[in-house]
Write an enzyme that holds these catalytic residues in place. Sequence first.
Site: not given
Length: 217
Positions: A134-135
């Site tokens: 994800c991030i």
Amino acid sequence: MKKVGVVLSGCGVRDGSEIHEAVFTLLAIDQCGAEAVCMAPDAEFPETNHATMEETGAKRNALVESARIARGDIRNIAAVTAADLDAVIFPGGFGAAKNLCDFAVKGAAASVHPEVARLLKEMAAAKKPIGAICIAPVVTAAVFGKELAPTLTIGTDAGTAAEIGKTGARHQDCAVTECVVDRENKLVSTPAYMLATHISEVHEGIGKCVREVIALI
């Protein structure tokens, strides 16, 4: 049995680890016949009310909150070294960009929690694989961008990709159910909820990411 570190940043998408991503990571590690070693920094962070998505003004401890996901079986990252692990994986959630580093505020100029940076550098020096979901790839970009110029993904978000590029890392667009493998740097990343509209997509992408990380051990 191979030991795979899982670096958590709290409990909840807005102020810690994204719970689905963390659980799918733990599940995939177990399905690969490896052992997960959960850890988090012993640090305070601002609390977000997940019903309103607004900060409450209170603070929580990342290690204490992460223990909820780990069912109490968790270590202070300060006490973990690369010698303890065969690989390490970072689930996403805004805690990765707010608690493990300050990319959420500073973008490409982000600094990384010192114990997180230490462990990442130890893993790279030992040629042990790193996964980022994800991030969370922004953490690896902040640590390795200038030195290693790794290739990684957060999906297709142009603004975040541009900031990653400023660190010296190279961004590669990626579908939600796929992952990007930088074999030279032993770094694997997948978009998860940066792109996902269904929980099943997150499960598929993380499963591939974890299998690739373990294959690189």
